[in-house]
Enzyme design. Structure first.
Site, mmCIF file in Angstrom:
data_model
loop_
_atom_site.group_PDB
_atom_site.id
_atom_site.type_symbol
_atom_site.label_atom_id
_atom_site.label_comp_id
_atom_site.label_asym_id
_atom_site.label_seq_id
_atom_site.Cartn_x
_atom_site.Cartn_y
_atom_site.Cartn_z
ATOM 1 C CD GLU A 184 -3.036 -0.746 0.110
ATOM 2 O OE1 GLU A 184 -2.701 -0.925 -1.077
ATOM 3 O OE2 GLU A 184 -4.168 -0.378 0.424
ATOM 4 C CB THR A 236 -5.428 5.646 -3.394
ATOM 5 O OG1 THR A 236 -6.341 4.612 -3.728
ATOM 6 C CG2 THR A 236 -5.482 5.875 -1.900
#
Ligand code: HSE
Length: 320
Positions: A132, A185
């Site tokens: 991530e 994101t």
């Protein structure tokens, strides 16, 4: 202990934030999901030999999240052999369904299996978080934790990581609409204001605490009353075509609540029956019908299990 030389693992898509739990709450879906194959090699280092289901992803192990996760696990264990990895993407990137998280979680799970399970599930979450970090610049766990553990997972704290797996009310169903535009994101995080007014914060933590109680008691009314986000949704929803209309349509079709899935553009709605969840799906499709935007929709329960083994070959068996 059985020594697995080759494994294939699946890790599911996830819905992060769940309205009032920005960066601290997420849940797993049954589908879609990603698969990672891991094969032990004699030569050191990591090779990503195939990426299927999507184009444009780098096969450089330092650039692809599965390589980053696997390398960190090998380095920490100081193993001498290497790994060949393959990635099968079941969803596009930038969808808001935890795409990079599913790849990272599947990689962590597969590599752990091929190495003889040296790591705990909580440790796998921290390795998957490195994926991530690579993908979005932020090592949040609200997608990777439910992708690995299944169900709803609360991240009580990050330092150190303290995960709280929660129950899943039996009749709860999720409907997802994914309007097929890519929303990174990193972009959806960069537009957020860094300060939150006290009044909005109070409402947010009231809702999050009540959502926890609602999930644990299977109190669908309380779950519905808690699914609000007055902080991030107004800032991010402008990036999602027809968000307001989709949310209104879901709520008028009987959904308990509706919001942005992760950082979007996918939108999720929770319902207290499969029938309602299917009606919400139809309502979502109607909203986008004449927009010209390609769509994908999913109806799913929240599975108790997250990442799992799909296939393995045991080439050598020895006593533990
Ligand atoms: N909590 C994260 C965010 C999830 O909303 O930015 C996206 O991966």
């Amino acid at each position: 202990m059985n020594k697995k030389e080759f494994v294939k693992a699946f890790a599911p898509a996830t819905v992060a934030n769940v309205c009032c739990g920005f960066d601290v709450l997420g849940f797993a879906l049954e589908q879609p999901g990603d698969e990672v194959w891991a094969l032990k090699t004699h030569e050191p280092g990591i090779v990503i030999s195939a990426i299927e289901g999507i184009t444009g992803l780098s096969a450089d192990p330092e650039e692809n999240v599965i390589g980053v996760v696997a390398q960190k696990m090998l380095t920490d264990l100081q193993v001498e052999h290497g790994l060949e990895l393959q990635l099968h993407k079941g969803m596009p990137v930038g969808s808001g369904l935890g795409s990079s998280a599913a790849s990272s979680a599947a990689a962590a799970f597969a590599v752990n299996e091929v190495l003889g399970q040296p790591f705990t599930t909580a440790e796998l979450v921290t390795y998957a978080m490195e994926g991530e970090r690579k993908a979005s610049g932020s090592a949040h766990a609200d997608n990777v934790a439910p992708s690995l553990l299944g169900g709803f997972v609360l991240v009580r704290d990050y330092e150190p990581l303290d995960l709280v797996p929660l129950g899943v009310p039996a009749a709860l169903y999720c409907t997802i609409v994914y309007p097929q535009i890519e929303l990174k994101t990193s972009l959806a995080r960069s537009i957020l204001k860094k300060e939150i007014p006290l009044k909005k914060s109070i409402r947010q933590w009231g809702n999050l605490a009540a959502l926890m109680a609602g999930l644990l008691r299977a109190d669908y009314g309380l779950i519905g009353r808690s699914l609000h986000d007055e902080i991030f949704e107004p800032e991010r929803s402008v990036l999602i075509p027809l968000f307001k209309q989709a949310k209104e349509a879901a709520l008028s079709s009987g959904a308990l609540g509706c919001g942005i899935s992760g950082s979007g553009p996918s939108i999720f709605a929770l319902s207290a029956s499969e029938e309602t969840a299917e009606q919400v799906k139809v309502a979502f499709e109607k909203v986008y019908a004449e927009s010209g935007i390609a769509l994908k929709t999913y109806v799913s329960q929240v599975p108790e299990q997250g990442a799992r083994l799909v296939e393995q070959s045991i080439l050598q068996t020895a006593q533990a």
